[in-house]
Design an enzyme around this catalytic site. Sequence first.
Site, PDB file in Angstrom:
ATOM      1  N   ASN A  40       0.841  -1.190   0.000  1.00  0.00           N
ATOM      2  CA  ASN A  40       0.000   0.000   0.000  1.00  0.00           C
ATOM      3  C   ASN A  40       0.879   1.245   0.000  1.00  0.00           C
ATOM      4  OD1 ASN A  40       0.655  -0.825   2.669  1.00  0.00           O
ATOM      5  ND2 ASN A  40      -1.079   0.277   3.542  1.00  0.00           N
ATOM      6  N   GLU A  42       0.479   5.312   0.586  1.00  0.00           N
ATOM      7  CA  GLU A  42      -0.439   6.346   1.069  1.00  0.00           C
ATOM      8  C   GLU A  42       0.016   7.735   0.638  1.00  0.00           C
ATOM      9  OE1 GLU A  42      -0.935   5.559   5.279  1.00  0.00           O
ATOM     10  OE2 GLU A  42      -2.118   3.765   4.831  1.00  0.00           O
ATOM     11  N   GLU A  53      -3.094  -4.711  -3.009  1.00  0.00           N
ATOM     12  CA  GLU A  53      -3.622  -5.571  -4.080  1.00  0.00           C
ATOM     13  C   GLU A  53      -3.581  -4.851  -5.419  1.00  0.00           C
ATOM     14  OE1 GLU A  53      -4.922  -4.832  -1.155  1.00  0.00           O
ATOM     15  OE2 GLU A  53      -6.488  -6.221  -0.543  1.00  0.00           O
ATOM     16  N   CYS A  86     -10.572  -4.434   0.462  1.00  0.00           N
ATOM     17  CA  CYS A  86     -11.586  -3.377   0.455  1.00  0.00           C
ATOM     18  C   CYS A  86     -12.447  -3.465  -0.808  1.00  0.00           C
ATOM     19  CB  CYS A  86     -10.922  -2.005   0.567  1.00  0.00           C
ATOM     20  SG  CYS A  86     -10.189  -1.434  -0.976  1.00  0.00           S
TER      21      CYS A  86
HETATM   22  N1  THU Z   1      -5.350  -1.437   2.524  1.00  0.00           N
HETATM   23  C1  THU Z   1      -4.804  -2.294   1.607  1.00  0.00           C
HETATM   24  O1  THU Z   1      -3.660  -2.105   1.171  1.00  0.00           O
HETATM   25  N2  THU Z   1      -5.550  -3.354   1.204  1.00  0.00           N
HETATM   26  C2  THU Z   1      -6.815  -3.621   1.644  1.00  0.00           C
HETATM   27  O2  THU Z   1      -7.446  -4.550   1.150  1.00  0.00           O
HETATM   28  C3  THU Z   1      -7.397  -2.843   2.741  1.00  0.00           C
HETATM   29  C4  THU Z   1      -6.695  -1.567   3.063  1.00  0.00           C
HETATM   30  C5  THU Z   1      -4.553  -0.294   2.966  1.00  0.00           C
HETATM   31  C6  THU Z   1      -5.063   1.052   2.520  1.00  0.00           C
HETATM   32  C7  THU Z   1      -4.461   1.965   3.560  1.00  0.00           C
HETATM   33  O3  THU Z   1      -3.142   2.293   3.159  1.00  0.00           O
HETATM   34  C8  THU Z   1      -4.381   1.105   4.817  1.00  0.00           C
HETATM   35  O4  THU Z   1      -4.540  -0.242   4.382  1.00  0.00           O
HETATM   36  C9  THU Z   1      -5.444   1.428   5.850  1.00  0.00           C
HETATM   37  O5  THU Z   1      -6.690   1.471   5.284  1.00  0.00           O
END
Ligand code: THU
Length: 130
Positions: A40, A42, A53, A86
């Site tokens: 991830n 941000e 993902e 998500c």
């Molecule tokens: N996040 C993911 O990378 N994958 C998911 O399926 C759920 C959430 C990340 C997004 C964000 O950087 C952090 O988790 C908190 O929401």
Amino acid sequence: MKKLLSIAKENIKNSYSPYSHFPVSAVLELKNGELIKGINVENASFGLANCAERSALFTAYSLGYRKQDIKRILVYTDHDYFVSPCGACRQVMRELMEDDSEVILANNKDEMKVYHNIELLPFGFTEGDL
Ligand code: THU
């Protein structure tokens, strides 16, 4: 699956998650055996965060691979419970992976749950609806 898990665990250190402090790592396995990693990423503008993902899938597509080349994806978080993809990732996986591709959720107890892509977004919006 153990190999995917160990690579996901190693790769989670690359997560850029200074705001949520919630690192996530994903590893895609292609049918040719190649592995593609994602984390991830941000942003101070929170809504611009990209999930692990989607990072892995967008990298695969950027390299020229398509859904028929992808075998499965493993999603790892360093918690003792399972974290579920998500809604945005489910929508993207639905389009960029085959319906019967595996989506594996893994936690830090080395437990795994295996789903088929279609199970995570039944009756989803697809190109067929356009
Ligand atoms: N996040 C993911 O990378 N994958 C998911 O399926 C759920 C959430 C990340 C997004 C964000 O950087 C952090 O988790 C908190 O929401």
